[in-house]
Scaffold this active site. Structure first.
Site, PDB file in Angstrom:
ATOM      1  N   ASP A 114       0.876  -2.226  -5.137  1.00  0.00           N
ATOM      2  CA  ASP A 114      -0.430  -2.871  -5.227  1.00  0.00           C
ATOM      3  C   ASP A 114      -1.077  -2.570  -6.576  1.00  0.00           C
ATOM      4  O   ASP A 114      -1.684  -3.446  -7.213  1.00  0.00           O
ATOM      5  CB  ASP A 114      -1.314  -2.376  -4.077  1.00  0.00           C
ATOM      6  CG  ASP A 114      -2.726  -2.925  -4.144  1.00  0.00           C
ATOM      7  OD1 ASP A 114      -2.893  -4.144  -4.013  1.00  0.00           O
ATOM      8  OD2 ASP A 114      -3.663  -2.128  -4.330  1.00  0.00           O
ATOM      9  N   GLU A 129       4.652  -6.190  -2.267  1.00  0.00           N
ATOM     10  CA  GLU A 129       4.116  -5.121  -3.113  1.00  0.00           C
ATOM     11  C   GLU A 129       5.080  -3.941  -3.159  1.00  0.00           C
ATOM     12  O   GLU A 129       5.249  -3.309  -4.215  1.00  0.00           O
ATOM     13  CB  GLU A 129       2.746  -4.692  -2.595  1.00  0.00           C
ATOM     14  CG  GLU A 129       1.669  -5.739  -2.815  1.00  0.00           C
ATOM     15  CD  GLU A 129       0.331  -5.396  -2.203  1.00  0.00           C
ATOM     16  OE1 GLU A 129      -0.671  -6.020  -2.583  1.00  0.00           O
ATOM     17  OE2 GLU A 129       0.289  -4.494  -1.332  1.00  0.00           O
TER      18      GLU A 129
END
Length: 228
Positions: A49, A121
């Protein structure tokens, strides 16, 4: 460690061959499949992320160096939100290679937005750890390229746009109704319906009410545009 045929094919789809195949295996392992001898992808998702955010911030500034922070922020949010991540994951068929526990398999985990968004991610983090920042940056730019180019359209506030659509047709403002809430308190999932007074509606699920409302409004707008 030797990768399965499905994961080797997945390497081809993302354009990165892993020096350490265990990283990719971990990135596609959901918590429902973790064990004492098998790590899941949660920590990789956390790292990915942040890598995604850095790549996107840099890309947006390079594309429009004269943009203000106020202009860049909604563009950034449109590119890194869970809905966008899940869409990217679907395009590379990430769901096909996910390692899921039986409960997630039965409940359609390979198609879940939150699960797919987290997994892409984790894959970004795996590439970062395997090949460094430039490898991760190249991956993100390959997978998100067309979205970066059209981000101004995607960055529109969907709720505002839907309200303007309704007003232009002399309809009352849309209503947002919570359909259900699932998941534990630390990781809830909200399903929200965006409804127009003419009966048209769309639903979306996200980790916050605000995100679910925006996603539902965006989905409803897309439906209305397709019907036009």
């Amino acid at each position: 460690m030797k990768l399965s045929a499905d994961l080797k094919a997945f390497e081809g789809r993302i354009g990165h061959s892993f020096a350490d195949p265990a990283l990719l295996s971990r990135a596609v392992t959901h918590a429902s499949m973790s064990s004492a001898n098998r790590d899941d992808n949660q920590l990789l998702e956390f790292l990915g992320d942040r890598v995604l955010g850095l790549v996107m911030a840099q890309a947006l500034i390079e594309v429009d160096p004269d943009a203000s922070e106020g202009q860049l922020a909604p563009r950034f949010n449109a590119l890194v939100r869970k809905e966008t991540c899940a869409d990217v994951a679907r395009e590379i068929d990430l769901g096909k290679v996910l390692k899921l526990g039986r409960s997630e398999m039965i409940s359609g985990g390979r198609r879940k937005q939150a699960l797919l968004g987290d997994a892409i991610e984790a894959v970004i983090a795996a590439v970062y750890l395997d090949g460094g920042f430039e490898a991760a940056r190249a991956l993100v730019l390959r997978l998100w390229g067309k979205r970066i180019a059209s981000v101004e359209d995607d960055a529109r506030d969907a709720k505002t746009a839907l309200q303007e659509w309704a007003q232009a047709r002399k309809l009352n403002p849309p209503k947002y109704v919570q359909i259900k809430r699932t998941g534990p308190d630390h990781a809830p999932q909200f399903t929200i319906a965006a409804r127009l007074e003419n009966g048209t509606e769309a639903q979306a699920t996200a980790a916050s009410k605000r995100a679910a409302e925006q996603a539902a409004a965006s989905t409803l707008l897309a439906q209305l545009e397709n019907d036009a």
